[in-house]
Write an enzyme that holds these catalytic residues in place. Structure first.
Site, short mmCIF file in Angstrom:
data_model
loop_
_atom_site.label_atom_id
_atom_site.label_comp_id
_atom_site.label_asym_id
_atom_site.label_seq_id
_atom_site.Cartn_x
_atom_site.Cartn_y
_atom_site.Cartn_z
CB SER A 60 1.65 -3.94 -11.78
OG SER A 60 1.27 -4.17 -10.45
N1 SAH Z 1 0.98 -0.99 -7.31
C1 SAH Z 1 2.31 -1.52 -7.56
C2 SAH Z 1 2.39 -3.01 -7.40
C3 SAH Z 1 2.22 -3.41 -6.01
S1 SAH Z 1 2.60 -5.10 -5.65
C4 SAH Z 1 2.79 -1.12 -8.95
O1 SAH Z 1 2.24 -0.21 -9.53
O2 SAH Z 1 3.74 -1.68 -9.45
C5 SAH Z 1 1.51 -5.33 -4.28
C6 SAH Z 1 1.78 -4.49 -3.06
O3 SAH Z 1 0.75 -4.78 -2.13
C7 SAH Z 1 3.09 -4.81 -2.36
O4 SAH Z 1 3.84 -3.64 -2.20
C8 SAH Z 1 2.66 -5.38 -1.01
O5 SAH Z 1 3.51 -5.02 0.06
C9 SAH Z 1 1.29 -4.75 -0.84
N2 SAH Z 1 0.38 -5.46 0.06
C10 SAH Z 1 0.18 -6.79 0.20
N3 SAH Z 1 -0.74 -7.04 1.14
C11 SAH Z 1 -1.16 -5.82 1.61
C12 SAH Z 1 -2.10 -5.42 2.60
N4 SAH Z 1 -2.84 -6.29 3.30
N5 SAH Z 1 -2.25 -4.09 2.81
C13 SAH Z 1 -1.54 -3.18 2.12
N6 SAH Z 1 -0.64 -3.50 1.17
C14 SAH Z 1 -0.44 -4.82 0.92
#
Ligand code: SAH
Length: 209
Positions: A60
């Site tokens: 992010s």
């Molecule tokens: N928190 C991270 C960004 C994560 S991007 C940061 O600090 O950079 C979003 C994440 O959500 C991805 O890794 C994706 O695999 C996860 N994701 C998407 N759908 C999901 C679900 N239903 N349950 C759990 N994780 C999920």
């Protein structure tokens, strides 16, 4: 490129963009974001942008992480936070030192495994990990004083509302691609107040494992 000056510049930028919490800005300064991206992207780690981390996912944007953490911790009294979408763990690393305990859920096994190692390497121990579907939350350790979701949901997941403690806050991007709003839901006993913060761009919160 990972120097103090580079990090100070990022913090100054977030301050200009409206981040007010000194505790959050301090965390943005402290967390070594270059350790969360591939080596090839290290030189861009302190730019205020999202970057690819493989497996179709992104780390992010620092501004968004700061904004969400600030919104989550505004008036925060409690200790435990549920995080959905662990990804590379950058958001987790920013948040963990500011709360008692983080419970984090990710659906991609490979990401979760690497992130567990990475956070241990950074001496962050107050995080518990789960491979699973974020739409379900993590009932076992709830209710949570705060819930933060790092992927965009078509609507606010019912299970997450149920797992939010009275007085707690849920910070979540809601809406279809191109029209997502960062949203704060506050629970007062059995009443929920929903407030839009600003437009954002996240990967979708996928349904089912
Ligand atoms: N928190 C991270 C960004 C994560 S991007 C940061 O600090 O950079 C979003 C994440 O959500 C991805 O890794 C994706 O695999 C996860 N994701 C998407 N759908 C999901 C679900 N239903 N349950 C759990 N994780 C999920």
């Amino acid at each position: 490129m990972t120097s103090k000056r580079t990090r100070d510049r990022l913090v100054a930028r977030l301050r200009e963009a409206g981040i007010r919490s000194e505790a959050v800005l301090e965390q943005i300064r402290n967390v070594p974001r270059h350790l969360f991206v591939d080596e090839a992207l290290e030189s861009r780690a302190y730019e205020d942008t999202a970057l690819p981390i493989g497996l179709g996912q992104t780390i992010s944007q620092p501004y968004v992480v700061a904004k969400m953490t600030e919104a989550l911790l505004d008036g925060f009294r409690g200790g435990s936070v549920l995080e959905i979408g662990t990804g590379c763990g950058y958001q987790t690393a920013v948040l963990a030192p500011l709360v008692t305990k983080v419970y984090t859920v990710e659906r991609i096994r490979e990401l979760l495994r690497k992130t567990q190692q990475r956070l241990r390497g950074l001496d962050i121990y107050n995080v518990q990990f789960r491979l699973g579907d974020g739409w379900e939350g993590w009932r076992k350790y709830g209710p949570y004083d705060g819930i933060i979701v790092a992927a965009a949901a078509s609507e606010v997941p019912e299970k997450l509302l149920q797992q939010l403690a009275p007085g707690g806050r849920l910070v979540i991007p809601v809406g279809p691609p191109g029209r997502q709003e960062l949203t704060v839901v506050t629970r007062k006993d059995d009443h929920y107040a929903q407030q839009p913060l600003e437009p954002v761009k996240f990967v979708p919160l996928i349904r089912g494992d």
